[in-house]
Design a protein around this motif. Structure first.
Motif, mmCIF file in Angstrom:
data_model
loop_
_atom_site.group_PDB
_atom_site.id
_atom_site.type_symbol
_atom_site.label_atom_id
_atom_site.label_comp_id
_atom_site.label_asym_id
_atom_site.label_seq_id
_atom_site.Cartn_x
_atom_site.Cartn_y
_atom_site.Cartn_z
ATOM 1 N N UNK A 1 -0.056 -5.134 13.266
ATOM 2 C CA UNK A 1 -0.159 -4.842 11.830
ATOM 3 C C UNK A 1 0.560 -5.901 11.000
ATOM 4 N N UNK A 2 0.192 -6.033 9.753
ATOM 5 C CA UNK A 2 0.800 -7.064 8.895
ATOM 6 C C UNK A 2 2.238 -6.723 8.532
ATOM 7 N N UNK A 3 3.002 -7.768 8.307
ATOM 8 C CA UNK A 3 4.381 -7.605 7.869
ATOM 9 C C UNK A 3 4.759 -8.808 7.011
ATOM 10 N N UNK A 4 5.291 -8.522 5.823
ATOM 11 C CA UNK A 4 5.735 -9.600 4.930
ATOM 12 C C UNK A 4 7.107 -10.067 5.395
ATOM 13 N N UNK A 5 7.179 -11.331 5.764
ATOM 14 C CA UNK A 5 8.447 -11.876 6.263
ATOM 15 C C UNK A 5 9.084 -12.872 5.301
ATOM 16 N N UNK A 6 8.368 -13.165 4.158
ATOM 17 C CA UNK A 6 8.966 -14.083 3.185
ATOM 18 C C UNK A 6 8.400 -13.756 1.810
ATOM 19 N N UNK A 7 9.284 -13.630 0.824
ATOM 20 C CA UNK A 7 8.863 -13.422 -0.557
ATOM 21 C C UNK A 7 9.877 -14.096 -1.471
ATOM 22 N N UNK A 8 9.363 -14.758 -2.513
ATOM 23 C CA UNK A 8 10.230 -15.477 -3.447
ATOM 24 C C UNK A 8 9.657 -15.344 -4.856
ATOM 25 N N UNK B 1 3.078 -13.504 5.130
ATOM 26 C CA UNK B 1 3.148 -12.402 6.076
ATOM 27 C C UNK B 1 2.683 -12.816 7.463
ATOM 28 N N UNK B 2 3.088 -12.019 8.464
ATOM 29 C CA UNK B 2 2.689 -12.251 9.852
ATOM 30 C C UNK B 2 1.878 -11.062 10.346
ATOM 31 N N UNK B 3 1.197 -11.263 11.457
ATOM 32 C CA UNK B 3 0.382 -10.226 12.065
ATOM 33 C C UNK B 3 -0.769 -10.858 12.805
ATOM 34 N N UNK B 4 -1.473 -10.074 13.606
ATOM 35 C CA UNK B 4 -2.639 -10.561 14.337
ATOM 36 C C UNK B 4 -3.792 -9.581 14.121
ATOM 37 N N UNK B 5 -4.868 -10.060 13.502
ATOM 38 C CA UNK B 5 -5.091 -11.410 12.970
ATOM 39 C C UNK B 5 -4.189 -11.693 11.756
ATOM 40 N N UNK B 6 -4.159 -12.960 11.355
ATOM 41 C CA UNK B 6 -3.318 -13.369 10.226
ATOM 42 C C UNK B 6 -3.723 -12.598 8.970
ATOM 43 N N UNK B 7 -2.784 -11.956 8.322
ATOM 44 C CA UNK B 7 -3.141 -11.118 7.164
ATOM 45 C C UNK B 7 -3.479 -11.930 5.917
ATOM 46 N N UNK B 8 -4.274 -11.299 5.059
ATOM 47 C CA UNK B 8 -4.545 -11.855 3.723
ATOM 48 C C UNK B 8 -3.439 -11.401 2.788
ATOM 49 N N UNK B 9 -3.065 -12.281 1.844
ATOM 50 C CA UNK B 9 -2.064 -11.942 0.834
ATOM 51 C C UNK B 9 -2.799 -11.683 -0.476
ATOM 52 N N UNK B 10 -2.610 -10.490 -1.035
ATOM 53 C CA UNK B 10 -3.310 -10.068 -2.250
ATOM 54 C C UNK B 10 -2.271 -9.741 -3.324
ATOM 55 N N UNK B 11 -2.451 -10.326 -4.518
ATOM 56 C CA UNK B 11 -1.549 -10.085 -5.647
ATOM 57 C C UNK B 11 -2.200 -9.127 -6.632
ATOM 58 N N UNK B 12 -1.397 -8.208 -7.160
ATOM 59 C CA UNK B 12 -1.865 -7.282 -8.190
ATOM 60 C C UNK B 12 -0.679 -6.924 -9.083
ATOM 61 N N UNK B 13 -0.955 -6.154 -10.151
ATOM 62 C CA UNK B 13 0.114 -5.735 -11.062
ATOM 63 C C UNK B 13 0.036 -4.228 -11.263
ATOM 64 N N UNK B 14 1.183 -3.576 -11.198
ATOM 65 C CA UNK B 14 1.226 -2.126 -11.298
ATOM 66 C C UNK B 14 0.756 -1.670 -12.679
ATOM 67 N N UNK B 15 -0.220 -0.762 -12.678
ATOM 68 C CA UNK B 15 -0.738 -0.139 -13.904
ATOM 69 C C UNK B 15 -1.262 -1.146 -14.912
ATOM 70 N N UNK C 1 -4.441 -6.953 7.182
ATOM 71 C CA UNK C 1 -5.353 -7.515 8.186
ATOM 72 C C UNK C 1 -6.183 -6.430 8.866
ATOM 73 N N UNK C 2 -6.256 -5.253 8.219
ATOM 74 C CA UNK C 2 -7.039 -4.115 8.697
ATOM 75 C C UNK C 2 -6.526 -3.553 10.022
ATOM 76 N N UNK C 3 -5.273 -3.831 10.368
ATOM 77 C CA UNK C 3 -4.639 -3.226 11.547
ATOM 78 C C UNK C 3 -3.474 -2.392 11.030
ATOM 79 N N UNK C 4 -3.515 -1.121 11.264
ATOM 80 C CA UNK C 4 -2.444 -0.282 10.765
ATOM 81 C C UNK C 4 -2.438 -0.240 9.248
ATOM 82 N N UNK C 5 -1.262 -0.038 8.668
ATOM 83 C CA UNK C 5 -1.112 0.061 7.225
ATOM 84 C C UNK C 5 -0.717 -1.285 6.621
ATOM 85 N N UNK C 6 -1.257 -1.614 5.421
ATOM 86 C CA UNK C 6 -0.835 -2.853 4.755
ATOM 87 C C UNK C 6 0.658 -2.798 4.421
ATOM 88 N N UNK C 7 1.249 -3.975 4.295
ATOM 89 C CA UNK C 7 2.658 -4.091 3.929
ATOM 90 C C UNK C 7 2.729 -4.646 2.508
#
Length: 578
Positions: free
Chosen positions: A163-170, A189-203, A237-243
């Motif tokens: 499953x995906x995991x975010x290992x760096x954020x700045x 982020x890390x994971x197998x397969x390599x996860x996509x990073x998606x940006x959004x804004x709350x509300x 990456x569609x494995x488990x829950x997104x991070x």
């Protein structure tokens, strides 16, 4: 000790098998094995009863971390299958040999395949390899091999899905930037397969208007107050829950003021509320002024803050409260101010009558206005629309209203007549405006007064919303007209309304009589009678655009009166002689 015994058994059987094969060849055994039937990927099955073959094909298994996987290895059972050793290997490391587990990994288990009949082949046998609680290190190739002079094998590939995991954020949590500065955020982020990073804004959507955006880096070139918010970085990456992780962006900027209502209408004895919407970061300090005097909190004046909405509440408005107000906001980055007006004047009148008349030569025009003080009179302006103006009306170029000019009551008379007429729009070459001054309280003018007939007396009723109707007569049939109106109360005249367009019909409509009067407080205006009754009390309120036309009517009235005075004695004398 167990490992040595297993290997000894394995190599002993291998040597025995090889020696028996060599013995058969030397004795000139006439029986030869048929050609093998090949399977895809190099897997094959030998169908003779001496050498077993694989009934299982090698394949790839994609398994989520923490799951259990069973790698199958099934062979056909022959007369001498018991003399062959079936072994599991990972790369060059031996995991099992026959029924003996060589590896000490507690998560790996051998699962014997019970003899069962397969279609078109003899009984099957073999060993499946079970791996429990799959981990990342378990990924790789697993080989099931039959020991012989030329070893036969199948290969299973195990892929471990992580499953995906975010290992760096700045930045890690919050980002403070000044107005117009660059906003830059990064997330990996890390994971197998390599996860996509998606940006959004709350509300909210992103500053670009998009609901989301993909990429490890997100930038806003020029920050403003609309850039502030909670931005979410999601790895999937569609494995488990997104991070997901959040970054709070806080834009620092000087105050920016929006006035909710530029002019606030009120009246003596009523309550008024002036509102400034103030945007600022850091939070601003807001001060209210009446003209140049700073206002504090008193029984009559109070200030209210709800979010970025700053209100000045004036209770029991007096005449001295009317005037101009200023809200001034300041913080460490700058200041801004907004101006408002508290007015006792009526609001701008709004026409509500239909745009097409029911008659050829008449039109009942009506409008509404809001005023906290009684309306004293109205000024109605109307004119025939010229052909060029009619052409503009039916095109899309007639959107710009005329300028609003306010004329005081004392100077109005100079515009109420004359050869040139009155032109409130200020358009050169346009038709002259005809104008009528209509008193609000018309009960005292009931009946024929000054050439004007009021068919319904109107009495003033206290309230904020006022409605007035007026009947225009002697209009041209099938023509387009335009009108504007003003209202006056004790505080003065309001601004002229926008131009209203109406039309007369070519033929009258046949209307059924109504049970109730359709016009409230209406009067009839006969343009032919506007010049009569100059000595009447109502005469100063009604005017004819053309002085010449009015003069002709006056002369005609004088002539009729003289003729009547001359004929009266004759008639009397005639009566006496009779």
């Amino acid at each position: 000790m167990r490992f040595d015994v297993a290997f000894a058994e394995f190599f002993a059987k291998l040597l025995l098998q090889q020696s028996e094969e060599l013995d058969r060849i030397l004795k000139g055994c006439s029986r030869t094995a048929p050609s093998p039937s090949h399977y895809p990927d190099g897997n094959y099955l030998e169908e003779d009863k001496y050498s077993p073959g694989f009934l299982t094909l090698g394949q790839k298994y994609s398994i989520a971390i923490g799951s259990t996987v069973v790698l199958p290895c099934k062979i056909n059972e022959t007369e001498n299958s018991s003399q062959f050793v079936l072994a599991w290997k990972r790369d060059i490391a031996v995991l099992t040999a026959a029924s003996v587990k060589v590896t000490v990994n507690p998560r790996i288990r051998l699962m014997p395949v019970q003899g069962q009949s397969e279609p078109h082949v003899s009984l099957s046998t073999g060993y499946n390899l079970e791996i429990r609680d799959v981990r990342i290190g378990d990924a790789g190739d697993y080989i099931c091999q039959i020991g012989s002079m030329e070893p036969k094998e199948i290969v299973h590939t195990l892929e471990v899905l992580v499953p995906p995991k975010i290992d760096y954020i700045s930045p890690a949590n919050k980002l403070d930037v000044h107005k117009n500065a660059l906003v830059r955020m990064e997330c990996r982020g890390t994971g197998n397969p390599t996860p996509r990073i998606i940006w959004s804004r709350r509300n909210n959507v992103l500053p670009s208007g998009e609901p989301n955006k993909t990429g490890t880096v997100f930038e806003v070139p020029h920050a403003n107050r609309h850039t502030s918010g909670h931005y979410k970085c999601t790895a999937d990456n569609r494995v488990g829950q997104p991070d997901s992780r959040e970054i709070v962006v806080n834009v620092l900027y000087p105050p920016e003021i929006e006035v909710e209502q530029q002019t606030v209408h009120s009246g003596v004895g009523h309550e008024a509320q002036l509102v400034c919407i103030v945007h600022a970061e850091p939070a601003p300090n807001v001060i209210w002024y009446k003209e140049t005097t700073q206002l504090g909190t008193t029984e009559q004046h109070s200030q209210q803050i709800r979010g970025n909405k700053h209100s000045l509440i004036i209770r029991n408005v007096t005449r001295t409260d009317l005037g101009n107000y200023t809200c001034q906001a300041s913080n460490t980055l700058g200041k801004d101010r907004g101006t408002l007006s508290l007015s006792g004047l009526p609001t701008v009148c709004y026409f509500e009558s239909p745009t097409i008349s029911s008659y050829r030569d008449q039109y009942n025009i009506s409008w509404t206005v809001q005023s906290y003080s009684p309306i004293e009179e109205y000024r109605l302006f109307y004119r025939l629309q010229s052909a060029s103006k009619s052409h503009l009306l039916h095109s899309n170029t007639h959107d710009k209203p005329l300028d609003n000019h306010i004329y005081s009551h004392s100077t109005y008379g100079s515009h109420s007549g004359g050869a040139g007429g009155y032109n409130p729009g200020g358009h050169i070459g346009s038709e002259q405006w005809e104008n009528v001054v209509i008193p609000e309280m018309m009960a005292s003018y009931n009946g024929m007064r000054g050439g004007m007939f009021y068919n319904t007396p109107y009495n003033y009723q206290p309230g904020i919303r006022h409605r007035m109707s007026f009947q225009l007569k002697n209009l041209q049939s099938g023509s387009n007209y335009e009108a504007r109106v003003q209202a006056r109360n004790e505080h003065g005249w309001n601004r002229l309304s926008s131009i209203f367009h109406f039309s007369t019909r070519s033929e009258d409509m046949e209307l059924e009589p109504s049970a109730q009067p359709a016009v409230h407080g209406a009067g009839l205006l006969d343009k032919g009678l506007l010049g009569l009754g100059s000595n009447d009390a109502a005469a100063p309120y009604f005017h004819k655009s053309s002085t010449c036309g009015g003069l002709l009517l006056v002369l005609l009235a004088v002539a009729v009166a003289m003729a009547a005075s001359q004929q009266l004695p004759l008639a009397a004398g005639g009566g006496l002689s009779a």
